[in-house]
Enzyme design. Sequence first.
Site, PDB file in Angstrom:
ATOM      1  N   ASP A  31       0.913  -1.130   0.000  1.00 25.35           N
ATOM      2  CA  ASP A  31       0.000   0.000   0.000  1.00 25.35           C
ATOM      3  C   ASP A  31       0.955   1.182   0.000  1.00 25.35           C
ATOM      4  OD1 ASP A  31      -1.509   2.235   0.767  1.00 25.35           O
ATOM      5  OD2 ASP A  31      -3.031   0.950   1.656  1.00 25.35           O
ATOM      6  N   HIS A  32       1.154   1.799  -1.163  1.00 20.49           N
ATOM      7  CA  HIS A  32       2.277   2.734  -1.253  1.00 20.49           C
ATOM      8  C   HIS A  32       2.099   3.949  -0.337  1.00 20.49           C
ATOM      9  CE1 HIS A  32      -0.322   4.522  -4.323  1.00 20.49           C
ATOM     10  NE2 HIS A  32       0.262   5.651  -4.031  1.00 20.49           N
ATOM     11  N   HIS A  44      -5.885   2.708   1.139  1.00 15.68           N
ATOM     12  CA  HIS A  44      -5.139   3.868   1.656  1.00 15.68           C
ATOM     13  C   HIS A  44      -5.870   4.610   2.778  1.00 15.68           C
ATOM     14  CE1 HIS A  44      -3.055   2.947  -1.946  1.00 15.68           C
ATOM     15  NE2 HIS A  44      -3.875   3.569  -2.762  1.00 15.68           N
TER      16      HIS A  44
HETATM   17  P1  NAD Z   1       0.593  -2.031 -17.389  1.00 16.94           P
HETATM   18  O1  NAD Z   1      -0.615  -2.494 -18.161  1.00 16.94           O
HETATM   19  O2  NAD Z   1       1.263  -0.782 -17.778  1.00 16.94           O
HETATM   20  O3  NAD Z   1       1.704  -3.202 -17.486  1.00 16.94           O
HETATM   21  C1  NAD Z   1       1.366  -4.547 -17.438  1.00 16.94           C
HETATM   22  C2  NAD Z   1       2.608  -5.402 -17.647  1.00 16.94           C
HETATM   23  O4  NAD Z   1       2.220  -6.766 -17.608  1.00 16.94           O
HETATM   24  C3  NAD Z   1       3.330  -5.204 -18.974  1.00 16.94           C
HETATM   25  O5  NAD Z   1       4.711  -5.330 -18.742  1.00 16.94           O
HETATM   26  C4  NAD Z   1       2.860  -6.400 -19.811  1.00 16.94           C
HETATM   27  O6  NAD Z   1       3.809  -6.831 -20.790  1.00 16.94           O
HETATM   28  C5  NAD Z   1       2.745  -7.449 -18.751  1.00 16.94           C
HETATM   29  N1  NAD Z   1       1.803  -8.518 -19.128  1.00 16.94           N
HETATM   30  C6  NAD Z   1       0.463  -8.377 -19.322  1.00 16.94           C
HETATM   31  N2  NAD Z   1      -0.055  -9.585 -19.682  1.00 16.94           N
HETATM   32  C7  NAD Z   1       0.962 -10.487 -19.667  1.00 16.94           C
HETATM   33  C8  NAD Z   1       1.068 -11.889 -19.935  1.00 16.94           C
HETATM   34  N3  NAD Z   1       0.004 -12.616 -20.273  1.00 16.94           N
HETATM   35  N4  NAD Z   1       2.288 -12.463 -19.825  1.00 16.94           N
HETATM   36  C9  NAD Z   1       3.371 -11.742 -19.481  1.00 16.94           C
HETATM   37  N5  NAD Z   1       3.344 -10.418 -19.227  1.00 16.94           N
HETATM   38  C10 NAD Z   1       2.157  -9.812 -19.327  1.00 16.94           C
HETATM   39  O7  NAD Z   1       0.167  -2.052 -15.858  1.00 16.94           O
HETATM   40  P2  NAD Z   1       0.769  -1.144 -14.657  1.00 16.94           P
HETATM   41  O8  NAD Z   1       0.117   0.190 -14.666  1.00 16.94           O
HETATM   42  O9  NAD Z   1       2.255  -1.202 -14.695  1.00 16.94           O
HETATM   43  O10 NAD Z   1       0.210  -1.883 -13.360  1.00 16.94           O
HETATM   44  C11 NAD Z   1       0.720  -3.127 -12.905  1.00 16.94           C
HETATM   45  C12 NAD Z   1       0.088  -3.459 -11.546  1.00 16.94           C
HETATM   46  O11 NAD Z   1       0.413  -2.446 -10.620  1.00 16.94           O
HETATM   47  C13 NAD Z   1      -1.438  -3.550 -11.563  1.00 16.94           C
HETATM   48  O12 NAD Z   1      -1.834  -4.506 -10.605  1.00 16.94           O
HETATM   49  C14 NAD Z   1      -1.859  -2.162 -11.072  1.00 16.94           C
HETATM   50  O13 NAD Z   1      -3.140  -2.174 -10.459  1.00 16.94           O
HETATM   51  C15 NAD Z   1      -0.774  -1.888 -10.058  1.00 16.94           C
HETATM   52  N6  NAD Z   1      -0.553  -0.460  -9.799  1.00 16.94           N
HETATM   53  C16 NAD Z   1      -0.084   0.363 -10.770  1.00 16.94           C
HETATM   54  C17 NAD Z   1       0.158   1.693 -10.484  1.00 16.94           C
HETATM   55  C18 NAD Z   1       0.717   2.642 -11.513  1.00 16.94           C
HETATM   56  O14 NAD Z   1       1.060   3.768 -11.128  1.00 16.94           O
HETATM   57  N7  NAD Z   1       0.848   2.239 -12.763  1.00 16.94           N
HETATM   58  C19 NAD Z   1      -0.101   2.194  -9.194  1.00 16.94           C
HETATM   59  C20 NAD Z   1      -0.573   1.324  -8.221  1.00 16.94           C
HETATM   60  C21 NAD Z   1      -0.782  -0.002  -8.538  1.00 16.94           C
END
Ligand code: NAD
Length: 511
Positions: free
Chosen positions: A181-182, A244
Site C-alpha cells: 500500500d504505497h 489507503h
Molecule cells: P501495465 O498495463 O502498464 O503493465 C502490465 C505489464 O504486464 C506489462 O509489462 C505487460 O507486458 C505485462 N503482461 C500483461 N499480460 C501479460 C502476460 N500474459 N504475460 C506476461 N506479461 C504480461 O500495468 P501497470 O500500470 O504497470 O500496473 C501493474 C500493476 O500495478 C497492476 O496490478 C496495477 O493495479 C498496479 N498499480 C499500478 C500503479 C501505476 O502507477 N501504474 C499504481 C498502483 C498499482
Amino acid sequence: MQKEENNKCVIVIFGATGDLAKRKLFPSIYNLYKKGSLSENFAIVGAARREWSDNTFRENVATSIQDSKINVDADLDDFLKHFHYLSFDVTNTSSYQNLHELINELDEQFNIPGNRIFYMAMAPQFFGTIASYLKSNEVTTTIGWSRLIIEKPFGHNLESAQKLNIDLREAFAEDEIYRIDHYLGKEMVQNIEVIRFANAIFEPLWNNRYISNIQVTSSESLGVEDRGGYYDHAGALRDMVQNHMLQMVALLAMEPPNRLTTEEVRTEKIKALRALRPMKSEDVDRYFVRGQYGRGMVNGKEVNGYREESNVDPNSATETFVAGKLLIDNFRWAGVPFYIRTGKRMTEKSTKIVIEFKELPMNLYYKSKDEMHPNLLIIHIQQDEGLSIVLNGKKVALSGETTPVKLDYCSSCQDVLNTPEAYEKLLYDCILGDATNFTHWDEVSLSWSFVDTISKVWENSIPTDFPNYEAQSMGPKISDKLLADDGFHWWPISDDSPYSILKGENINENV
Ligand code: NAD
C-alpha cells in the site's frame, strides 16, 4: 554484517515493460543503488510479454531513470549491467523453467546467496497463476529467502480477496507476502507514528477527551486519464477507501504498540480496524456519500465529465468521489467521528489529515462561539510533506484580542533531494525483510468486510443524480452535511495563505 548478506538478492519484476515498473520501480532501484543501499550483489530480471533483448530492456530502464527527476550520475552503465530480460508467458511452464535457470545463473554471476523477490507489477488476474507456477516449477525453492511483493488491488471484494490469498498462500507463507500500500511508504504517513508516540505533547491528548473530530482528505485534480477500463469496475471506494484511507485511519486510531516490531504494530492496527463500527445496510446513506464528476473548467479549458472519458460506460454509476463518517468503538475513540473523503477531479492534488481539538471548558476571550478558533494539528502527506499546528495568540494591538497563529514545518522543503519516494522505501524494507509498512491479510480482510456492505448497497441503488459535482470542485455539496449534522465543517485543503485553513469551505446552509 547480517544486513549486508541480507540485501544480496535477485528481484524478478513481472510486468517489467509496464507503467508501474517504468515510472516507479526502476527509478527507485536506481536511487537505492546510488545511495549504496544495494550492494553490488544484486540482479534484476524483467519478465513481460514482449520479445525484448537485455539491451532493449536496459535502454528502456535508462530512459525511465532519465525521465524521472533523479540526478543521473556516471554510474548508470554499471547499474544497468545488473538488468536482464526474459520474454515471458505467465501460463507457460517453460517460461518458469527459463526463469529458474536465469536466476541460478545470476546468483552465481553476482554472488547472491539464493535470495529472491518476486514483484507482481502486472494485472491482478495473473497474481494467483504466477504464484502457483512459481511454486510448481520450484522457483521459490531456494537456500536463501523468497518473498512476494504484490500490488493493489488485492481482490475486488472480500470473497475474491480470500480466493487470491488462498492461491498465494499455496506458494508463500504469510510472512513472505508483502502487500504494497504505497501510502504506507510515504514519509508523513510513517511520521504519524513518530508524531504520536515520540511527543509528550500529543499522546496524552490523543483521545475523545481532547479531540473533537479527525478529517482525512485525499484528493486528485486529475480525472481517470487512461485508467478508465480498470476504474469503471473499481470506483473510489475500492480504489482508495478499502486500502489507503482505512490504513491512515488505522495508524491514527491504533494504540501505542509495545515495541516497533512488525508484529506489534500490525497487532495494534488490526485491533483498531476491528473496533471500526461495522456499517449496517440501512445506515449507509446516512454515513456515506458518493459522487461522480461532470464537466468543468480546469486551467481555463473545459474537461470531460467522467461518463465521457475513454473506456468508461456512458451511463456509468461508478463513484469517483466518496466521503464517509467512521466511528471507532473503543474507550479511546468513542464519540469521535473520523471523516474521510477522496475523489478525482477535485480542486487540487493533496492528502491531508486534520485533527481538530475540543474547545476549552471556559471561554475568556471570545464574545461569541463563532469567533473561537479550535486548535488544529494538520499532517500534510502530499504534495508538501510536513505538519502545522494552529494555536491562538494575542493580536499585536492594545486590545486583548486574539488571533489564530499557524506554525508550519515542511519536511520535504528541508531535504528535497534526500526525501525518498514511497516505492524506494518499501522496496528497501522488503529487501531487509521488514514487513511493518505492508498490509497483513487480517487488515485486508477487515477492510473489505467494512467496504463490502457499502458497495453492495450502492450496487443495488443506482444514483439518479450522477454526475453530481463539477470538475475542479471539492465534491458534491451533500458531503458537507455529514459534518454539518455534527456541528463541524471540512477544513480547506489549500494552504495559499497561512490562515486559509481557518476558514471552513463549502459550507452549504441549504443541504
Ligand atoms: P501495465 O498495463 O502498464 O503493465 C502490465 C505489464 O504486464 C506489462 O509489462 C505487460 O507486458 C505485462 N503482461 C500483461 N499480460 C501479460 C502476460 N500474459 N504475460 C506476461 N506479461 C504480461 O500495468 P501497470 O500500470 O504497470 O500496473 C501493474 C500493476 O500495478 C497492476 O496490478 C496495477 O493495479 C498496479 N498499480 C499500478 C500503479 C501505476 O502507477 N501504474 C499504481 C498502483 C498499482
